[in-house]
Structure formats: structure tokens, C-alpha cells
Design an enzyme around this catalytic site. Structure first.
Site, PDB file in Angstrom:
ATOM      1  N   ASN A   7     -78.966 -49.092 124.900  1.00  0.00           N
ATOM      2  CA  ASN A   7     -77.909 -48.330 124.225  1.00  0.00           C
ATOM      3  C   ASN A   7     -77.848 -48.811 122.781  1.00  0.00           C
ATOM      4  O   ASN A   7     -77.197 -49.810 122.466  1.00  0.00           O
ATOM      5  CB  ASN A   7     -76.574 -48.546 124.954  1.00  0.00           C
ATOM      6  N   LYS A  14     -76.674 -52.645 122.979  1.00  0.00           N
ATOM      7  CA  LYS A  14     -76.214 -53.049 124.299  1.00  0.00           C
ATOM      8  C   LYS A  14     -77.308 -52.731 125.307  1.00  0.00           C
ATOM      9  O   LYS A  14     -77.774 -51.591 125.379  1.00  0.00           O
ATOM     10  CB  LYS A  14     -74.924 -52.323 124.679  1.00  0.00           C
ATOM     11  N   ARG A  92     -79.872 -44.324 125.827  1.00  0.00           N
ATOM     12  CA  ARG A  92     -78.799 -43.450 125.378  1.00  0.00           C
ATOM     13  C   ARG A  92     -79.205 -42.823 124.041  1.00  0.00           C
ATOM     14  O   ARG A  92     -79.592 -43.520 123.110  1.00  0.00           O
ATOM     15  CB  ARG A  92     -77.510 -44.246 125.183  1.00  0.00           C
ATOM     16  N   HIS A 181     -70.775 -39.125 122.365  1.00  0.00           N
ATOM     17  CA  HIS A 181     -70.089 -39.993 123.343  1.00  0.00           C
ATOM     18  C   HIS A 181     -69.864 -39.297 124.688  1.00  0.00           C
ATOM     19  O   HIS A 181     -68.987 -39.681 125.458  1.00  0.00           O
ATOM     20  CB  HIS A 181     -68.731 -40.474 122.804  1.00  0.00           C
ATOM     21  N   HIS A 209     -62.538 -42.112 123.098  1.00  0.00           N
ATOM     22  CA  HIS A 209     -63.552 -43.155 122.960  1.00  0.00           C
ATOM     23  C   HIS A 209     -63.387 -43.756 121.572  1.00  0.00           C
ATOM     24  O   HIS A 209     -63.784 -43.148 120.566  1.00  0.00           O
ATOM     25  CB  HIS A 209     -64.954 -42.570 123.140  1.00  0.00           C
ATOM     26  N   GLY A 213     -67.731 -46.329 116.388  1.00  0.00           N
ATOM     27  CA  GLY A 213     -67.664 -44.887 116.266  1.00  0.00           C
ATOM     28  C   GLY A 213     -66.534 -44.422 117.161  1.00  0.00           C
ATOM     29  O   GLY A 213     -66.131 -45.136 118.076  1.00  0.00           O
ATOM     30  N   ARG A 242     -67.661 -44.598 108.903  1.00  0.00           N
ATOM     31  CA  ARG A 242     -67.738 -43.157 108.623  1.00  0.00           C
ATOM     32  C   ARG A 242     -66.386 -42.638 108.148  1.00  0.00           C
ATOM     33  O   ARG A 242     -65.344 -43.041 108.648  1.00  0.00           O
ATOM     34  CB  ARG A 242     -68.161 -42.387 109.869  1.00  0.00           C
ATOM     35  N   ASP A 284     -64.933 -53.837 111.220  1.00  0.00           N
ATOM     36  CA  ASP A 284     -64.462 -54.344 112.509  1.00  0.00           C
ATOM     37  C   ASP A 284     -62.940 -54.335 112.524  1.00  0.00           C
ATOM     38  O   ASP A 284     -62.297 -55.037 111.734  1.00  0.00           O
ATOM     39  CB  ASP A 284     -64.998 -55.756 112.748  1.00  0.00           C
ATOM     40  N   ARG A 286     -60.850 -55.649 114.453  1.00  0.00           N
ATOM     41  CA  ARG A 286     -60.235 -56.959 114.718  1.00  0.00           C
ATOM     42  C   ARG A 286     -59.995 -57.717 113.415  1.00  0.00           C
ATOM     43  O   ARG A 286     -58.921 -58.303 113.219  1.00  0.00           O
ATOM     44  CB  ARG A 286     -61.135 -57.772 115.658  1.00  0.00           C
ATOM     45  N   GLY A 332     -64.477 -50.117 122.769  1.00  0.00           N
ATOM     46  CA  GLY A 332     -64.039 -51.425 122.268  1.00  0.00           C
ATOM     47  C   GLY A 332     -62.600 -51.498 121.812  1.00  0.00           C
ATOM     48  O   GLY A 332     -61.837 -52.365 122.238  1.00  0.00           O
ATOM     49  N   GLY A 334     -60.242 -48.946 122.117  1.00  0.00           N
ATOM     50  CA  GLY A 334     -59.379 -48.314 123.100  1.00  0.00           C
ATOM     51  C   GLY A 334     -59.054 -49.203 124.286  1.00  0.00           C
ATOM     52  O   GLY A 334     -57.927 -49.202 124.794  1.00  0.00           O
ATOM     53  N   GLU A 335     -60.053 -49.978 124.730  1.00  0.00           N
ATOM     54  CA  GLU A 335     -59.854 -50.852 125.890  1.00  0.00           C
ATOM     55  C   GLU A 335     -59.140 -52.151 125.542  1.00  0.00           C
ATOM     56  O   GLU A 335     -58.321 -52.647 126.325  1.00  0.00           O
ATOM     57  CB  GLU A 335     -61.218 -51.231 126.498  1.00  0.00           C
ATOM     58  N   GLU A 388     -71.052 -46.871 130.337  1.00  0.00           N
ATOM     59  CA  GLU A 388     -72.146 -45.965 130.007  1.00  0.00           C
ATOM     60  C   GLU A 388     -73.457 -46.440 130.618  1.00  0.00           C
ATOM     61  O   GLU A 388     -74.273 -45.643 131.072  1.00  0.00           O
ATOM     62  CB  GLU A 388     -72.299 -45.867 128.493  1.00  0.00           C
TER      63      GLU A 388
END
Length: 406
Positions: A7, A14, A92, A181, A209, A213, A242, A284, A286, A332, A334-335, A388
Site C-alpha cells: 500500500n 504500508k 493498492r 479511498h 477517511h 489524504g 493538498r 502531520d 499531530r 490515521g 479519524g481513528e 485495507e
């Protein structure tokens, strides 16, 4: 079947090694911040999945994959005796255009068509294609499958996927909304249905998602009817680097004022904008959230803009759906970001999406699919850990097994 799942993202790689019979994971790998000076790759093998961390600064996405192959072949902890133990590879692919409406096995013809789709997802497809080319060279006898993010969105009606441009641009160049996605959106919707204990076909679900992105999709009775990403993944939400949707006249205005080329403008919109461009710090979230907490005004503006654009997208799809039963947060951001979820749903409570602040906390809940809305919230809010890689592995297995049995 042992499947290597690849991915390739815009700044991540990943990979997982999955035994599809029993859904066992044999290896997990994540390379992050590829292209930055602090890029690292974590690799963990079953059964204990103790992480090894490697410095991959200066390496490209495909070079990270090459390094991973070397580890799989030589590391004493590797579950493989040799790379020949890999029975199939699933990659992917973000954009398949109108060439691909479903997953395919990669032969010379398919690979040529994949190359033609690179302009539709310039941050992702070229990396994915480079990884496929590397694997075709290193493992020429192993069948490869391409699993497309755009396939799930093939159910969108023309009123959603067409642009208000002269029809000849669709007729000649197939300029339309393709989305992205899709693998994640399909999986998130199915998992939300499981959480609600109801058939997916009976539900209206808005899937979010949100990662480096980001895209949001309206899933009605199990089918995508609209999504925020468009002809390329540049459209829609504000993302890590983006811009997302902007007035298209801004593009020509900047190009005239600064005398820059098409490629330079493309780079600005895809790689220098979004969270990075507004915060001036990082792509990022975070890092940007931490800076905002310390009083950085540009960082706080980036967070506020991001939240606002997510809220507007959810609201627009609420209007597009005949009914909305749940909103799902995945990927990332969202969770994993309770703070971002709290900010987003603070502005949506009047629409019946009411967050429970205690359930929303992430401590001890990372990786757990759950409902985080209050018990009597008219619209449920779900958090789903995207998977995924498992879905790609299963689709790859089905494709390769079908070929072998025919």
C-alpha cells in the site's frame, strides 16, 4: 495463500504479509514521512510483532520496499524461508480511471494502462507503479493483483460524477469524478453496519477517511453515491499537503502573477498546500495540533480550517442522502485523534450527530471498532480501524485462485 500486500501512499509505505487462510498476519511494516529527514520504517514479525525501526531517510517509496524484501529474505525472525514463499502480491492503486472498474491481475497490458492513470493520482499512482515494476523484476513468477480505490465509486450516478464542463472533455478525455479511498470506505461502511447490528443494504452511512489524504463518501444501501475526491485526489477536503477544492481561477491567477509552469503549479497544489501550507510547520496533524496547543496561530488556523471543511462535507452528504443512520471516522486522524473528532462533531450536534466525550477518548481503545455517540443520538458516530490490507489480500487471493482454477 501467503499474500504480500503493498500500500504505497504519498509519504508512506504500508505492507503486510497475510496468510489468507485463517486471516493471519505474518508481518507488518510501516514507513512514514518518506522524503523527510526523519523518515523511518518499522517492521514487525509474527508471533510477537516486536518492532524493528530502520532509518530510511533519503530513500524513495520503492527503495523502502526493496529494503523490506531484503529483510524478509534474510532476517532470522522472518516467517519466510525465502521470497519464493510469497504466493501472490496485492497492490493498492488509488486511481484506475475508466480502464479498471474492478481488481485485475497485472499483465503487460494492465501495467501499460496503469501507467496511463498516473496523472489521475500524481502523489500515489507513480509510487505504486514503481513498486509493481520492482516486484515484477524481483519476483517475476509471483502473480500480482491491482486493487483500485476508484472501483467502489463506479456506482455513482452521472449527476454526481460528471463536471459542468463542455461534454467533449468527457467524451475525449474521460474527465469526470473518480473518487479514491474506495477500499477503505467500503470496509468502514461494512464495519459500521456490524456495529449497528443491521444489514448494510438497509443503511445510509457517511464514511470519513481522514489521514494524510482524506475523503468523505455517501454510502447509500451499500453503494457509493457521491464522494469528495474528484478527477484526481486533489479535489475535496483540505489534506496534509493538498489544497483540496479551491476556486479554479486561483490557479491561473497565480501562474500569471508569478510566471510559473504547469508542473510548478501542480507541485504547489499537491505538495506545498493543505495543512503544511497553512501551518507552515508540517503536514502531520499531530505536530500541528501540538503547535496549536502551544499558541501557534497559523497552526490553530490550519486545524480550524480542516475541521470546518470536514463539517461542511458531512453536512452536504447528509443533504444528498435519503436517510443518514451513521457517520464513520476511520484512517490515521479519524481513528486516533479524539480531539479532532470532538471539534468536528461539536459543530454537527444540531444535525443529530451527538458525541459522547467519554466514549470518544482513545486511551485503551486504539484499534477497537466502537460507537462513540451518546446512546440516544439520532445518528450514530462510529470509529472503525481501517483494514485495507486484509481486504486487498482477500481480493488478491480470490483473483489468483480464480485464475488457477479456470
Amino acid at each position: 495463500m501467503i499474500v504480500l500486500v503493498v500500500n504505497a501512499g504519498s509519504s508512506t509505505l504500508k505492507c503486510q504479509l497475510i496468510q489468507t487462510d485463517g486471516k493471519h498476519r505474518l508481518m507488518k511494516s510501516l514507513a512514514e514521512r518518506i522524503g523527510d529527514a526523519d523518515a523511518v520504517m518499522e517492521v514487525a514479525f509474527a508471533p510477537d510483532f516486536e518492532k524493528q525501526v530502520f532509518d530510511v531517510a533519503g530513500l524513495s517509496v520503492e527503495q523502502c520496499l526493496e529494503k523490506l524484501l531484503q529483510l524478509l529474505a534474510t532476517d532470522p525472525a522472518s516467517p519466510l524461508q525465502s521470497l519464493s514463499d510469497i504466493q501472490a502480491i496485492g497492490s493498492r492503486i488509488v486511481a484506475g480511471g475508466e480502464y479498471f472498474s474492478a481488481s485485475v491481475l497485472v499483465d503487460d497490458d494492465a501495467f501499460e494502462k496503469l501507467r496511463l492513470c498516473e496523472e489521475l493520482a500524481p502523489l500515489h499512482n507513480p509510487h505504486a507503479d514503481a513498486c509493481i515494476a520492482l516486484l515484477r523484476k524481483e519476483l517475476p513468477d509471483v502473480p500480482q493483483a491491482a486493487v483500485f480505490d476508484t472501483a467502489f465509486h463506479q456506482t455513482m450516478p452521472p449527476k454526481a460524477y460528471m463536471y459542468p464542463l463542455p461534454m467533449r472533455y468527457y467524451d475525449e478525455y474521460r474527465i469526470r469524478r473518480y473518487g479514491a479511498h474506495g477500499t477503505s470506505h467500503r470496509y468502514a461502511a461494512a464495519q459500521a453496519a456490524n456495529l449497528l447490528g443491521r444489514p448494510l443494504e438497509d443503511l445510509g452511512i457517511i464514511t470519513c477517511h481522514l489521514g494524510s489524504g482524506g475523503s468523505i463518501t455517501a454510502v447509500n444501501h451499500g453503494e457509493s453515491i457521491d464522494t469528495t475526491m474528484g478527477f484526481t485526489p486533489l479535489e475535496g477536503l483540505m489534506m496534509g499537503t493538498r489544497s483540496g477544492s479551491i476556486d479554479p481561477a486561483i490557479v491561473t491567477y497565480i501562474m500569471r502573477r508569478e510566471g510559473i509552469s504547469f508542473d510548478e503549479m501542480d507541485r504547489i497544489l499537491n505538495k506545498d498546500s493543505g495543512i503544511l501550507g497553512v501551518s507552515g510547520l508540517s503536514s502531520d496533524m499531530r505536530t500541528v495540533l501540538a503547535a496549536a496547543d502551544e499558541g501557534n496561530e497559523d497552526a490553530e488556523l490550519a486545524v480550524e480550517m480542516y475541521v470546518y471543511k470536514v463539517q461542511k462535507a458531512i453536512g452536504s452528504f447528509y443533504a444528498a442522502m435519503t436517510r443518514t443512520d451513521a457517520v464513520v471516522m476511520t484512517a490515521g486522524i479519524g481513528e486516533n485523534s479524539a480531539e479532532l473528532r470532538e471539534r468536528i462533531f461539536a459543530g454537527l450536534a444540531h444535525m443529530g450527530m451527538i458525541l459522547d466525550k467519554e466514549k470518544n477518548q482513545v486511551e485503551g481503545a486504539i484499534g477497537v471498532n466502537r460507537i462513540v455517540s451518546i446512546d440516544d443520538s439520532p445518528i450514530k458516530i462510529c470509529v472503525v480501524t481501517t483494514d485495507e490490507e486484509m481486504r486487498i489480500a482477500r481480493e488478491t487471493d480470490a483473483l489468483v485462485s480464480g485464475e488457477h482454477s479456470s
